[in-house]
Design a protein around this motif. Structure first.
Motif, PDB file in Angstrom:
ATOM      1  N   GLU A  36       0.833  -1.210   0.000  1.00 35.16           N
ATOM      2  CA  GLU A  36       0.000   0.000   0.000  1.00 35.16           C
ATOM      3  C   GLU A  36       0.866   1.257   0.000  1.00 35.16           C
ATOM      4  OE1 GLU A  36      -3.200   2.164  -0.567  1.00 35.16           O
ATOM      5  OE2 GLU A  36      -3.204  -0.028  -0.532  1.00 35.16           O
ATOM      6  N   ARG A  37       1.991   1.192   0.698  1.00 39.99           N
ATOM      7  CA  ARG A  37       2.897   2.344   0.746  1.00 39.99           C
ATOM      8  C   ARG A  37       3.438   2.660  -0.647  1.00 39.99           C
ATOM      9  NH1 ARG A  37       8.180   2.990   0.732  1.00 39.99           N
ATOM     10  NH2 ARG A  37       8.620   0.779   0.959  1.00 39.99           N
ATOM     11  N   LEU A  38       3.826   1.626  -1.401  1.00 44.14           N
ATOM     12  CA  LEU A  38       4.321   1.837  -2.756  1.00 44.14           C
ATOM     13  C   LEU A  38       3.221   2.341  -3.683  1.00 44.14           C
ATOM     14  CD1 LEU A  38       6.734  -1.184  -3.268  1.00 44.14           C
ATOM     15  CD2 LEU A  38       7.322   1.219  -2.917  1.00 44.14           C
ATOM     16  N   ARG A  39       2.026   1.834  -3.503  1.00 45.50           N
ATOM     17  CA  ARG A  39       0.890   2.316  -4.314  1.00 45.50           C
ATOM     18  C   ARG A  39       0.655   3.806  -4.081  1.00 45.50           C
ATOM     19  NH1 ARG A  39      -2.451  -2.094  -6.210  1.00 45.50           N
ATOM     20  NH2 ARG A  39      -1.866  -3.981  -5.103  1.00 45.50           N
ATOM     21  N   GLN A  40       0.707   4.215  -2.830  1.00 42.36           N
ATOM     22  CA  GLN A  40       0.498   5.617  -2.492  1.00 42.36           C
ATOM     23  C   GLN A  40       1.606   6.488  -3.096  1.00 42.36           C
ATOM     24  OE1 GLN A  40      -2.135   6.998  -1.131  1.00 42.36           O
ATOM     25  NE2 GLN A  40      -1.229   9.037  -1.262  1.00 42.36           N
ATOM     26  N   GLU A  41       2.843   6.029  -2.990  1.00 42.03           N
ATOM     27  CA  GLU A  41       3.971   6.787  -3.545  1.00 42.03           C
ATOM     28  C   GLU A  41       3.842   6.910  -5.063  1.00 42.03           C
ATOM     29  OE1 GLU A  41       8.829   6.527  -3.930  1.00 42.03           O
ATOM     30  OE2 GLU A  41       7.818   5.312  -2.407  1.00 42.03           O
TER      31      GLU A  41
END
Length: 80
Positions: free
Chosen positions: A3-8
């Motif tokens: 999810e962190r990579l998706r947000q970035e």
């Protein structure tokens, strides 16, 4: 993908689109071009997932020879 990579990724895409909108492009046009580019990249990746691992097929350039027709095998004046 986390999810962190998706947000970035989403934040970077927003910045990317905004950079072209500020230059005068319409958001819809930017999205269409992005979709075309992504599809082309997807196809290229499908053909060759890691092009950096490919061997170079071109031969390196060689130094020119001194046996050109007008030389007649004569040394240059003042040369060796």
């Amino acid at each position: 993908m986390s999810e962190r990579l998706r947000q970035e990724m989403r934040e970077r895409l927003e910045d990317f689109v905004d950079s072209f909108v500020v230059k005068g492009a319409k958001p819809h046009d930017v999205f269409d071009e992005m979709a075309s580019a992504v599809e082309a990249l997807r196809e290229a990746y499908g053909r060759d997932p890691d092009p950096m691992d490919d061997t170079v097929l071109e031969q390196p350039l060689e130094e020119p020879s001194n046996d050109w027709p007008a030389s007649d095998g004569k040394p240059r004046s003042g040369g060796d």
